[in-house]
Each structure stands twice: as C-alpha cells, then as structure tokens.
Design a protein around this motif. Structure first.
Motif, PDB file in Angstrom:
ATOM      1  N   GLY A  35       0.789  -1.228   0.000  1.00  0.00           N
ATOM      2  CA  GLY A  35       0.000   0.000   0.000  1.00  0.00           C
ATOM      3  C   GLY A  35       0.821   1.278   0.000  1.00  0.00           C
ATOM      4  O   GLY A  35       0.265   2.374  -0.120  1.00  0.00           O
ATOM      5  N   LEU A  36       2.120   1.150   0.114  1.00  0.00           N
ATOM      6  CA  LEU A  36       2.960   2.355   0.130  1.00  0.00           C
ATOM      7  C   LEU A  36       2.855   3.093  -1.206  1.00  0.00           C
ATOM      8  O   LEU A  36       2.836   2.461  -2.263  1.00  0.00           O
ATOM      9  N   LYS A  37       2.798   4.400  -1.128  1.00  0.00           N
ATOM     10  CA  LYS A  37       2.779   5.191  -2.371  1.00  0.00           C
ATOM     11  C   LYS A  37       4.223   5.426  -2.792  1.00  0.00           C
ATOM     12  O   LYS A  37       4.990   6.068  -2.070  1.00  0.00           O
ATOM     13  N   VAL A  38       4.564   4.897  -3.977  1.00  0.00           N
ATOM     14  CA  VAL A  38       5.933   5.024  -4.479  1.00  0.00           C
ATOM     15  C   VAL A  38       5.877   5.755  -5.821  1.00  0.00           C
ATOM     16  O   VAL A  38       5.057   5.409  -6.675  1.00  0.00           O
ATOM     17  N   VAL A  39       6.700   6.757  -5.978  1.00  0.00           N
ATOM     18  CA  VAL A  39       6.716   7.485  -7.260  1.00  0.00           C
ATOM     19  C   VAL A  39       8.134   7.467  -7.823  1.00  0.00           C
ATOM     20  O   VAL A  39       9.094   7.761  -7.103  1.00  0.00           O
ATOM     21  N   HIS A  40       8.253   7.103  -9.083  1.00  0.00           N
ATOM     22  CA  HIS A  40       9.523   7.233  -9.801  1.00  0.00           C
ATOM     23  C   HIS A  40       9.409   8.448 -10.706  1.00  0.00           C
ATOM     24  O   HIS A  40       8.380   8.631 -11.364  1.00  0.00           O
ATOM     25  N   VAL A  41      10.467   9.242 -10.766  1.00  0.00           N
ATOM     26  CA  VAL A  41      10.453  10.389 -11.684  1.00  0.00           C
ATOM     27  C   VAL A  41      11.728  10.365 -12.525  1.00  0.00           C
ATOM     28  O   VAL A  41      12.838  10.249 -11.988  1.00  0.00           O
ATOM     29  N   ASN A  42      11.544  10.462 -13.845  1.00  0.00           N
ATOM     30  CA  ASN A  42      12.715  10.624 -14.725  1.00  0.00           C
ATOM     31  C   ASN A  42      12.340  11.626 -15.812  1.00  0.00           C
ATOM     32  O   ASN A  42      11.336  12.336 -15.683  1.00  0.00           O
ATOM     33  N   ILE A  73       9.157  14.306 -16.191  1.00  0.00           N
ATOM     34  CA  ILE A  73       9.139  15.772 -16.239  1.00  0.00           C
ATOM     35  C   ILE A  73       9.157  16.240 -17.692  1.00  0.00           C
ATOM     36  O   ILE A  73       9.717  15.593 -18.573  1.00  0.00           O
ATOM     37  N   GLU A  74       8.497  17.370 -17.909  1.00  0.00           N
ATOM     38  CA  GLU A  74       8.428  17.929 -19.261  1.00  0.00           C
ATOM     39  C   GLU A  74       9.425  19.068 -19.359  1.00  0.00           C
ATOM     40  O   GLU A  74       9.480  19.911 -18.452  1.00  0.00           O
ATOM     41  N   GLY A  75      10.199  19.079 -20.444  1.00  0.00           N
ATOM     42  CA  GLY A  75      11.230  20.121 -20.537  1.00  0.00           C
ATOM     43  C   GLY A  75      11.219  20.841 -21.868  1.00  0.00           C
ATOM     44  O   GLY A  75      10.518  20.444 -22.803  1.00  0.00           O
ATOM     45  N   THR A  76      11.991  21.892 -21.943  1.00  0.00           N
ATOM     46  CA  THR A  76      12.144  22.658 -23.182  1.00  0.00           C
ATOM     47  C   THR A  76      13.460  22.241 -23.842  1.00  0.00           C
ATOM     48  O   THR A  76      14.263  21.522 -23.244  1.00  0.00           O
ATOM     49  N   GLU A  77      13.666  22.747 -25.047  1.00  0.00           N
ATOM     50  CA  GLU A  77      14.901  22.416 -25.761  1.00  0.00           C
ATOM     51  C   GLU A  77      16.137  22.848 -24.944  1.00  0.00           C
ATOM     52  O   GLU A  77      17.099  22.103 -24.806  1.00  0.00           O
ATOM     53  N   ASP A  78      16.045  24.050 -24.378  1.00  0.00           N
ATOM     54  CA  ASP A  78      17.178  24.546 -23.568  1.00  0.00           C
ATOM     55  C   ASP A  78      17.386  23.689 -22.323  1.00  0.00           C
ATOM     56  O   ASP A  78      18.516  23.472 -21.890  1.00  0.00           O
ATOM     57  N   PHE A  79      16.291  23.236 -21.761  1.00  0.00           N
ATOM     58  CA  PHE A  79      16.403  22.382 -20.569  1.00  0.00           C
ATOM     59  C   PHE A  79      17.196  21.118 -20.916  1.00  0.00           C
ATOM     60  O   PHE A  79      18.144  20.742 -20.220  1.00  0.00           O
ATOM     61  N   LEU A 102      21.366  27.216 -17.076  1.00  0.00           N
ATOM     62  CA  LEU A 102      21.183  26.764 -15.689  1.00  0.00           C
ATOM     63  C   LEU A 102      19.869  27.303 -15.119  1.00  0.00           C
ATOM     64  O   LEU A 102      19.157  26.592 -14.390  1.00  0.00           O
ATOM     65  N   CYS A 103      19.529  28.550 -15.491  1.00  0.00           N
ATOM     66  CA  CYS A 103      18.245  29.112 -15.028  1.00  0.00           C
ATOM     67  C   CYS A 103      17.091  28.314 -15.603  1.00  0.00           C
ATOM     68  O   CYS A 103      16.098  28.030 -14.920  1.00  0.00           O
ATOM     69  N   GLU A 104      17.226  27.951 -16.881  1.00  0.00           N
ATOM     70  CA  GLU A 104      16.166  27.178 -17.528  1.00  0.00           C
ATOM     71  C   GLU A 104      15.962  25.845 -16.792  1.00  0.00           C
ATOM     72  O   GLU A 104      14.832  25.392 -16.578  1.00  0.00           O
ATOM     73  N   TYR A 105      17.072  25.240 -16.398  1.00  0.00           N
ATOM     74  CA  TYR A 105      17.013  23.972 -15.645  1.00  0.00           C
ATOM     75  C   TYR A 105      16.176  24.167 -14.374  1.00  0.00           C
ATOM     76  O   TYR A 105      15.264  23.386 -14.079  1.00  0.00           O
ATOM     77  N   GLU A 106      16.452  25.233 -13.673  1.00  0.00           N
ATOM     78  CA  GLU A 106      15.737  25.458 -12.410  1.00  0.00           C
ATOM     79  C   GLU A 106      14.274  25.819 -12.673  1.00  0.00           C
ATOM     80  O   GLU A 106      13.376  25.348 -11.977  1.00  0.00           O
ATOM     81  N   ALA A 111       8.405  24.558 -12.696  1.00  0.00           N
ATOM     82  CA  ALA A 111       7.119  24.398 -13.382  1.00  0.00           C
ATOM     83  C   ALA A 111       6.600  22.965 -13.228  1.00  0.00           C
ATOM     84  O   ALA A 111       5.412  22.748 -12.986  1.00  0.00           O
ATOM     85  N   ASN A 112       7.479  22.006 -13.339  1.00  0.00           N
ATOM     86  CA  ASN A 112       7.048  20.618 -13.166  1.00  0.00           C
ATOM     87  C   ASN A 112       6.577  20.354 -11.739  1.00  0.00           C
ATOM     88  O   ASN A 112       5.653  19.581 -11.511  1.00  0.00           O
ATOM     89  N   ALA A 113       7.220  21.026 -10.794  1.00  0.00           N
ATOM     90  CA  ALA A 113       6.831  20.836  -9.390  1.00  0.00           C
ATOM     91  C   ALA A 113       5.399  21.307  -9.173  1.00  0.00           C
ATOM     92  O   ALA A 113       4.641  20.688  -8.416  1.00  0.00           O
ATOM     93  N   GLU A 114       5.003  22.383  -9.870  1.00  0.00           N
ATOM     94  CA  GLU A 114       3.620  22.867  -9.741  1.00  0.00           C
ATOM     95  C   GLU A 114       2.637  21.760 -10.074  1.00  0.00           C
ATOM     96  O   GLU A 114       1.626  21.563  -9.427  1.00  0.00           O
ATOM     97  N   ARG A 115       2.961  21.025 -11.139  1.00  0.00           N
ATOM     98  CA  ARG A 115       2.090  19.970 -11.629  1.00  0.00           C
ATOM     99  C   ARG A 115       2.170  18.726 -10.734  1.00  0.00           C
ATOM    100  O   ARG A 115       1.172  18.070 -10.447  1.00  0.00           O
TER     101      ARG A 115
END
Ligand code: UDP
Length: 419
Positions: A35-42, A73-79, A102-106, A111-115
């Motif tokens: 029942g543990l909630k496990v999330v993988h993110v790549n 996670i969803e990224g842009t070309e610069d990301f 580097l700013c784009e990375y952050e 933005a992904n964290a919002e989602r």
C-alpha cells in the motif's frame, strides 16, 4: 482478465526466468511495503536505459502491492541541452554551462513541481532518477516521504563546477544510489550501491527460435556453420574495436574458418565515433569474414539474434562502467572475453564465466582455447547464465530497491519481521 490473474501471470513469468525463490524474496520484502505510495520520476518515457528499467520495474512493484506510479518531467529544448551538458560534464568533460541554461534547468523543475507537487508530497517513497528532476525536492516543502536520488551515470570524475551546482539540489535527500562503487561520490546521507540489471522478458533477452537466429546471421552474410565472434558496442576507442580485430586476426591464423561481427553505431553527440568507424573499416578491409554492422539502428531482436548466434562474445573495453552487453551475452549462455576493467570485473568471473584480458594477444589465446574445447564453451556459458540469473536480472535489482525502501521506512524499528 482480472487484476489477480494478471498479477500472478507477470510474477510467474519472472519466476520462470529468475527462479521461485527470487520471487518469494520479493513477496516477503513487499509484504512490509504493502500500500505504500511510491513514485519514480525521470525525464523520458522512452529511449535509454532508465526508461527501459522503469518500464519493467513499475508494473512489478504494482503487482507486489505497492501503489507505484511513474512521472516524467516535461522540458524545453534549452532544458534538455542543459541536462545533456550535465551528463557529459558529470562524466568528466570540462564543460562550462551558461547561466541562461542553468536558469532554464531550475525554472523547468519549478514548473514541473507545480504539476507534480500533490503526488510527490503525498508519496511515501520518491525515486528521482538522474540529475534532470533533482531540484523537485526543493519545491516540495511539505513532503512526508523519503526521497532517494538514483544516479545511473558515472560520477567518478565529474567536472567540479558542474557537480557543485547539481549537488546542492541533492543535499536534502535521504539516500543516494549508485551503480558501482567506482561511480559514487561522497554524499551527506547514506549511499547505496545497486548494480544495473537486464530484463529477461525484454525483446533483447528473450529466447529466440534457432531459425530466427539463422535467418539474421544469413541476412548479414555470416555462415551459421562456422565459428563466430561478436562484439556489440558503439564505435568508441574505449570499446577497443581495433583490438578486437587484432585478436580475431591472431586467432584466425590457427582457426581459418573464424568470422567476426562488430555491431553498433556511433552516438549522435560523439564526433569521434565516425573516425573510429573509419579506422575499423580500414582495418577490416579485404577480409570478407569481418562484418562491420554500423547502422546502429538494429532492433533489439536483431541484437538478440547476433548474441544468440555467436560462439564467443567479446567486450574488449579499455574503460567500461557496467557493460550491459556482457550481461546480455552471458544470459544467452555465451562465454565472454572482456577487458580487465571497471564493471566488467564485477560482471564476469575470470575462468568460470569467461575471461578477463588486457591485450589482443590475451584475447586471441582465449579464443583459440575456447574454440578447440567445445565442451568448455558450453560449460562456461551455462555457468555464465546462472551467474546472471542470480545476480543481474531485474528481480535482483528490484529486491535491492525493496530492501532499501524497507530500511528507509522501518529503519528505526528494533526488529523487522519478513513474512
Ligand atoms: N546496443 C544496441 N544496438 C547497438 C549497440 C548497442 O542495442 O547497435 C545496446 C546493447 O545491447 C546494450 C547497450 O546498447 O544494451 C549498450 O550498453 P553498454 O552498457 O554495453 O555500453 P554503453 O554504450 O552504455 O557504453
């Protein structure tokens, strides 16, 4: 089909490959994680080793009773241009990355964290794979679970300025996982070593009918009746394809019917690859028994057929992390002659499942030895397969993840009872 029958059938299919004990161990560990909630993110659903592993791992975790999901996670070309540079710099390239990237990375992570924040903050365990989504943690102040940074790359000699930048996003994690001791960096939390694995049910590793193997070999102009050496790898100096040709030539003086396949491609971001490939073509010129397969777009089934059809597989690397091709070949019951370097030393037991070699001469000697002792080929191949069955299948990989999850969630208890 009910969930119950699907559950049984997936675990049963793995039991056929890994053995019932391996599945029983998974069930015991999973019993503490029900029942543990496990999330993988790549950062990608398809392509690359991480996605390949998650594709197999996530359904297995679900079927073992964990509420497991996989977020991308969803990224842009610069990301992605920034994270590609991270990938190279963290693996040793001196590469300064612009402030803008580097700013784009952050920003992309913010933005992904919002989602993703509701899912991530509610999770009991979060696996963050590689550097791309690493900053998500800093955007989840109300997280209740344990966060694990799973590093799949070789961090042994990172370019320091880039590592310093990435590392600060990792400070809040509860644990990190590296593939090999040699790949790890000191971290301010516990570091675990979990080697990679292969999926026995994937297209690349499933057993093939002999007719399929024969057809693929013939398609490439190889005579299935004559002895065949194979190396599957990118055309990269560290994979030493020229050393392989030299070893083949030395052995062919004694075994004239010998054939060699060098199969692989050149990575799009590796300008040196073309040069290496040209050198290989030049070295192979005039010998119809050397087959250089260089399109690099061979299907998993084709690679599987080549590995299955070979008598001996070489991975004569001069430098290597965990060489997946070594384990893939061993799983097909092949003796592997591997470079005496890096992860190959862990993957292969010298003299029992193959041979570690330092020179083309050493490789040639082992080739000659094996090809004059067909019983030894079969015996070594069988031992190699068993070694993989017990150590390098995805079931072992999962067992170690589950053990880590138990340690993180039950670590403060006096005793932990396994089923
Ligand atoms: N591979 C492939 N096609 C090719 C060359 C390689 O599918 O033309 C696969 C190979 O079977 C293995 C992976 O790519 O699964 C290469 O991984 P490995 O760890 O051996 O080497 P790397 O390229 O990561 O250094």
């Amino acid at each position: 089909m009910t969930t119950e029958t699907r559950t049984t059938s997936l675990l049963d299919r793995y039991a056929e490959q890994a053995g019932l004990d391996a599945i029983e161990q998974l069930r015991q560990l999973a019993g503490l994680l029900t029942g543990l909630k496990v999330v993988h993110v790549n950062s990608t659903r398809r392509g690359g080793g991480v996605a390949e592993i998650l594709e197999a791992l996530v359904p297995l975790q679900q079927e073992l009773g964990m509420d497991t999901s996989w977020e991308v996670i969803e990224g842009t070309e610069d990301f992605f241009s920034c994270t590609k540079s991270f990938h190279n710099a963290l693996q040793g390239k001196r590469l300064d990355i612009s402030r803008g990237l580097l700013c784009e990375y952050e920003e992309v992570n913010a933005a992904n964290a919002e989602r993703l924040r509701p899912v991530l903050e509610a999770a009991d365990i979060v696996f963050i794979h590689d550097p791309q989504p690493a900053p998500l943690l800093t955007h989840c102040p109300d997280r209740r679970g344990k966060w694990i940074w799973r590093c799949h790359i070789d961090l042994s000699h990172p370019y320091r300025p880039v590592w310093k930048f990435v590392r600060r996003f990792l400070l809040g994690y509860d644990a990190s996982v590296f593939s090999l001791d040699a790949f790890a960096q000191p971290m301010p939390h516990s570091v675990y070593l979990i080697p990679p694995s292969i999926d026995p049910l994937s297209e690349k590793n499933q057993p093939l009918e002999p007719e399929v193997v024969q057809r693929v070999l013939e398609e490439f102009g190889v005579d299935p009746e004559r002895p065949l050496l194979l190396q599957v790898s990118r055309f990269d100096r560290f994979k030493d394809p020229l050393g392989v040709i030299q070893a083949y030539r030395l052995a062919k003086d004694f075994i004239p019917s010998l054939q060699l396949i060098l199969a692989g491609g050149t990575a799009a971001d590796d300008p040196e690859g073309e040069t290496v490939l040209n050198d290989v073509r030049e070295a192979a010129e005039g010998d119809p028994d050397i087959h250089v397969l260089s399109s690099g777009h061979y299907s998993d089934r084709t690679i599987n057929a080549l590995q299955t059809g070979a008598d001996i597989v070489l991975q004569k690397s001069l430098r290597e992390g965990f060489g997946l091709t070594v384990t893939e070949a061993m799983w097909k019951g092949k003796p592997v002659i591997g470079g005496n370097t890096g992860g190959i030393r862990l993957q292969l037991v010298n003299h029992r499942t193959g041979f570690l070699v330092d020179t083309p001469e050493g490789a040639a000697m082992r080739i000659r030895y094996l090809l004059t002792e067909p019983d030894r080929i079969a015996q070594i191949g069988q031992t190699a397969k068993e070694l993989v069955r017990h150590n390098f299948l995805i079931t072992r990989h999962l067992r170690e993840y589950l053990t880590l999850m138990v340690a993180l969630t039950h670590g403060n208890e006096d005793r932990i009872e396994l089923g």
